[in-house]
Design a protein around this motif. Structure first.
Motif, PDB file in Angstrom:
ATOM      1  N   GLY A 132      39.690  29.345 -14.395  1.00  0.00           N
ATOM      2  CA  GLY A 132      38.760  28.316 -14.843  1.00  0.00           C
ATOM      3  C   GLY A 132      37.551  28.926 -15.516  1.00  0.00           C
ATOM      4  O   GLY A 132      37.286  30.114 -15.372  1.00  0.00           O
ATOM      5  N   VAL A 133      36.849  28.100 -16.256  1.00  0.00           N
ATOM      6  CA  VAL A 133      35.625  28.523 -16.941  1.00  0.00           C
ATOM      7  C   VAL A 133      34.445  28.291 -16.001  1.00  0.00           C
ATOM      8  O   VAL A 133      34.366  27.254 -15.335  1.00  0.00           O
ATOM      9  N   VAL A 134      33.534  29.262 -15.952  1.00  0.00           N
ATOM     10  CA  VAL A 134      32.344  29.171 -15.107  1.00  0.00           C
ATOM     11  C   VAL A 134      31.122  29.273 -16.010  1.00  0.00           C
ATOM     12  O   VAL A 134      31.049  30.144 -16.886  1.00  0.00           O
ATOM     13  N   ARG A 135      30.150  28.378 -15.755  1.00  0.00           N
ATOM     14  CA  ARG A 135      28.931  28.313 -16.551  1.00  0.00           C
ATOM     15  C   ARG A 135      27.707  28.248 -15.635  1.00  0.00           C
ATOM     16  O   ARG A 135      27.800  27.750 -14.515  1.00  0.00           O
ATOM     17  N   PRO A 136      26.551  28.679 -16.140  1.00  0.00           N
ATOM     18  CA  PRO A 136      25.319  28.463 -15.379  1.00  0.00           C
ATOM     19  C   PRO A 136      25.157  26.970 -15.085  1.00  0.00           C
ATOM     20  O   PRO A 136      25.448  26.124 -15.933  1.00  0.00           O
ATOM     21  N   GLY A 137      24.722  26.665 -13.865  1.00  0.00           N
ATOM     22  CA  GLY A 137      24.548  25.278 -13.439  1.00  0.00           C
ATOM     23  C   GLY A 137      25.734  24.723 -12.681  1.00  0.00           C
ATOM     24  O   GLY A 137      25.623  23.687 -12.022  1.00  0.00           O
ATOM     25  N   ASP A 138      26.889  25.394 -12.756  1.00  0.00           N
ATOM     26  CA  ASP A 138      28.072  24.908 -12.035  1.00  0.00           C
ATOM     27  C   ASP A 138      27.835  24.925 -10.528  1.00  0.00           C
ATOM     28  O   ASP A 138      27.233  25.871  -9.997  1.00  0.00           O
ATOM     29  N   PRO A 139      28.344  23.905  -9.827  1.00  0.00           N
ATOM     30  CA  PRO A 139      28.235  23.895  -8.370  1.00  0.00           C
ATOM     31  C   PRO A 139      29.236  24.864  -7.740  1.00  0.00           C
ATOM     32  O   PRO A 139      30.264  25.192  -8.348  1.00  0.00           O
ATOM     33  N   ILE A 140      28.916  25.288  -6.522  1.00  0.00           N
ATOM     34  CA  ILE A 140      29.802  26.161  -5.749  1.00  0.00           C
ATOM     35  C   ILE A 140      30.063  25.487  -4.411  1.00  0.00           C
ATOM     36  O   ILE A 140      29.121  25.160  -3.684  1.00  0.00           O
ATOM     37  N   ALA A 141      31.338  25.277  -4.086  1.00  0.00           N
ATOM     38  CA  ALA A 141      31.722  24.711  -2.793  1.00  0.00           C
ATOM     39  C   ALA A 141      32.390  25.812  -1.971  1.00  0.00           C
ATOM     40  O   ALA A 141      33.190  26.594  -2.489  1.00  0.00           O
ATOM     41  N   VAL A 142      32.055  25.864  -0.683  1.00  0.00           N
ATOM     42  CA  VAL A 142      32.558  26.895   0.218  1.00  0.00           C
ATOM     43  C   VAL A 142      33.653  26.315   1.101  1.00  0.00           C
ATOM     44  O   VAL A 142      33.467  25.270   1.717  1.00  0.00           O
ATOM     45  N   GLU A 143      34.774  27.023   1.181  1.00  0.00           N
ATOM     46  CA  GLU A 143      35.869  26.652   2.067  1.00  0.00           C
ATOM     47  C   GLU A 143      36.169  27.852   2.970  1.00  0.00           C
ATOM     48  O   GLU A 143      36.728  28.860   2.519  1.00  0.00           O
ATOM     49  N   LEU A 144      35.764  27.750   4.225  1.00  0.00           N
ATOM     50  CA  LEU A 144      35.963  28.857   5.162  1.00  0.00           C
ATOM     51  C   LEU A 144      37.433  28.971   5.557  1.00  0.00           C
ATOM     52  O   LEU A 144      38.131  27.961   5.671  1.00  0.00           O
ATOM     53  N   PRO A 145      37.900  30.191   5.815  1.00  0.00           N
ATOM     54  CA  PRO A 145      39.282  30.370   6.274  1.00  0.00           C
ATOM     55  C   PRO A 145      39.405  29.956   7.735  1.00  0.00           C
ATOM     56  O   PRO A 145      38.394  29.838   8.436  1.00  0.00           O
ATOM     57  N   PRO A 146      40.637  29.778   8.211  1.00  0.00           N
ATOM     58  CA  PRO A 146      40.804  29.499   9.641  1.00  0.00           C
ATOM     59  C   PRO A 146      40.273  30.672  10.467  1.00  0.00           C
ATOM     60  O   PRO A 146      40.328  31.818  10.018  1.00  0.00           O
TER      61      PRO A 146
END
Length: 180
Positions: free
Chosen positions: A157-171
């Motif tokens: 995917g393309v990443v740009r300044p201002g893009d949100p970041i969502a965190v998904e922790l592993p089990p």
């Protein structure tokens, strides 16, 4: 404050700093398109000398912009891309994430956290004394590395300044980050 990208950087040549870009394209299993560290096998020069066939666990380097604020208080001036990171972030404690955490960045890109960046003496060549600001020891004598995290690209995917970041922790149980 929500986690977001503040800058993106890449460089097709091996150099300490990376110029900022309007966007970077992450390629699954490879890294940042056109970056010197992209590839299936390790591209870091010192690691290539040791074993060029090792898998590349350092495809994308993420660094928290808050570090620039901290070292600024000690008189150092550091801007996005100057420490060689591909993605500069704000609002996320990257160093506290466990191995295997997925970071969903922007609309489509996903990276998996593999470990800590192990800073080298080039940081002092960039600004004398900066290495002592970003590497130290905790009360128990353990080395504390604060120059960001390394990751591999799971989804392009393309990443740009201002893009949100969502965190998904592993089990669980979670494994703390170590140098990679």
């Amino acid at each position: 404050m929500s986690a977001r990208v503040t800058a993106v950087s890449s460089n097709g040549e091996h150099s300490f700093t990376k110029p900022n870009r309007d966007s970077v394209r992450l390629l699954a299993g490879l890294g940042v398109e056109g970056d010197a560290h992209a590839g299936v096998t390790v591209k870091h020069r010192a690691r290539v000398e040791q074993d060029p066939t090792r898998p590349n666990r350092r495809q994308v380097h993420l660094l928290h912009e808050e570090l620039f604020d901290e070292v600024g208080e000690a008189g150092f001036k550091v801007a996005p891309g100057e420490l060689g990171e591909n993605i500069t972030t704000r609002g996320i404690d990257l160093l506290a994430l466990p191995v295997g955490t997925l970071l969903r960045i922007g609309d489509r890109a996903v990276v998996e956290v593999t470990g800590l960046r192990n800073p080298c003496l080039q940081i002092d060549e960039f600004q004398d004394g900066l290495l002592k600001q970003v590497v130290g020891r905790d009360a128990a004598g353990n080395v504390v590395r604060r120059t960001g995290i390394m990751s591999i690209v799971r989804e392009s995917g393309v990443v740009r300044p201002g893009d949100p970041i969502a965190v998904e922790l592993p089990p669980g149980p979670h494994r703390p980050l170590d140098r990679v």
